[in-house]
Design an enzyme around this catalytic site. Structure first.
Site, PDB file in Angstrom:
ATOM      1  N   HIS A  80      62.155  58.965  68.189  1.00 60.48           N
ATOM      2  CA  HIS A  80      62.726  58.969  66.839  1.00 60.48           C
ATOM      3  C   HIS A  80      61.659  58.609  65.801  1.00 60.48           C
ATOM      4  O   HIS A  80      60.638  57.984  66.103  1.00 60.48           O
ATOM      5  CB  HIS A  80      63.914  58.013  66.728  1.00 60.48           C
ATOM      6  CG  HIS A  80      63.549  56.574  66.922  1.00 60.48           C
ATOM      7  ND1 HIS A  80      62.922  55.824  65.953  1.00 60.48           N
ATOM      8  CD2 HIS A  80      63.725  55.753  67.980  1.00 60.48           C
ATOM      9  CE1 HIS A  80      62.722  54.604  66.397  1.00 60.48           C
ATOM     10  NE2 HIS A  80      63.188  54.530  67.637  1.00 60.48           N
ATOM     11  N   GLU A 102      67.628  53.092  74.151  1.00 61.14           N
ATOM     12  CA  GLU A 102      66.436  52.268  74.312  1.00 61.14           C
ATOM     13  C   GLU A 102      66.712  51.121  75.274  1.00 61.14           C
ATOM     14  O   GLU A 102      67.863  50.774  75.546  1.00 61.14           O
ATOM     15  CB  GLU A 102      65.998  51.722  72.939  1.00 61.14           C
ATOM     16  CG  GLU A 102      64.763  50.852  72.933  1.00 61.14           C
ATOM     17  CD  GLU A 102      63.494  51.495  73.485  1.00 61.14           C
ATOM     18  OE1 GLU A 102      63.460  51.801  74.699  1.00 61.14           O
ATOM     19  OE2 GLU A 102      62.533  51.675  72.719  1.00 61.14           O
TER      20      GLU A 102
END
Length: 193
Positions: A10, A82
Site C-alpha cells: 500500500h 498485516e
C-alpha cells in the site's frame, strides 16, 4: 508456470512515514501515498500482460491503493492483513527497544500479537491459493510491508525471518515467478514512479 505473481505494498500513510507499526489500525493514505498508488498502477500496467486475479487486504490503505492503481479487486481477505503487532500497535521499534533492547519483529515475541510462525502459516495459505490461480492467470496481491516480506521469503522456501532481507517501500511492486520450476524473485521493490 506461465503466469506471474505481483505484490503491491500500500501507499504511504502517516504511520508508515513515522515508522509506527501499523497492523489492525485502519488509517488512510497520505496525499503522497495516493500519488504513489496511482504511479504503481502505471508501473504495473507496463509489467502485466493479461487479466489477473486481484486479492487485497481489507484495510482501507490497501483497498484505496488498489482503487487508485486502477485495479478491480476480485476479493478482500484477512489472510493478506498485516502482521498483528498486538501491544506494539502504533509504536516504533525505537520506542519498543527502550524496554526490550534489540527487539525486532523478525526475532522477538510480540505481546498480544502474532508470532512469525503464525504469519508464515497465513503466507503459506495465501501461496497455496496463488499457485492454483497462477495456472489460469496472473495474480496481484495488495497488502502490507512486513506480511509481504514474509510472503516473499516463503515463496522461495525460506523461513519468515528471512523477510528482514527484503525491502518493500510504500507502493512498490515485487514480481515473483519461477525459472524452470524453481521459485524466483524476478523484481523486488520496484519504485512506483
Amino acid at each position: 508456470m506461465a503466469h506471474q505473481l505481483f505484490l503491491i505494498r500500500h501507499g504511504q500513510t502517516e504511520w508508515s512515514l513515522s515508522g509506527k507499526h501499523t497492523g489492525r489500525t485502519d488509517i488512510p493514505l497520505t496525499p503522497a501515498g495516493e500519488v504513489q498508488a496511482r504511479a504503481a498502477g502505471v508501473t504495473l500496467g507496463t509489467l502485466r500482460k493479461g487479466p489477473a486475479l486481484v486479492l487485497s487486504s481489507p484495510r482501507r490503505r490497501a483497498t484505496h491503493t488498489a482503487e487508485l492503481a486502477g485495479l478491480e479487486v476480485s476479493e478482500m481477505t484477512e489472510e493478506l492483513a498485516e502482521w498483528d503487532y498486538g501491544d506494539y500497535e502504533g509504536i516504533t521499534t525505537e520506542t519498543i527497544r527502550e524496554t526490550d533492547p534489540g527487539w525486532t519483529v523478525w526475532t522477538h515475541p510480540i505481546p498480544g500479537g502474532e508470532s512469525a510462525e503464525q504469519v508464515a502459516a497465513r503466507a503459506d495459505k495465501v501461496l497455496e491459493r496463488v499457485h492454483a490461480a497462477l495456472t489460469e492467470s496472473d495474480v496481484v496481491l495488495i497488502g502490507h510491508g512486513h506480511f509481504s516480506r514474509v510472503l516473499v521469503a516463503r515463496w522461495i522456501g525460506e523461513p519468515p525471518s528471512a523477510g528482514v532481507h527484503f525491502a518493500l517501500d510504500p507502493a512498490s511492486i515485487t514480481v515473483l515467478g519461477d525459472e524452470r520450476g524453481e521459485p524466483q524473485i524476478e523484481h523486488l521493490n520496484l519504485p512506483s514512479n
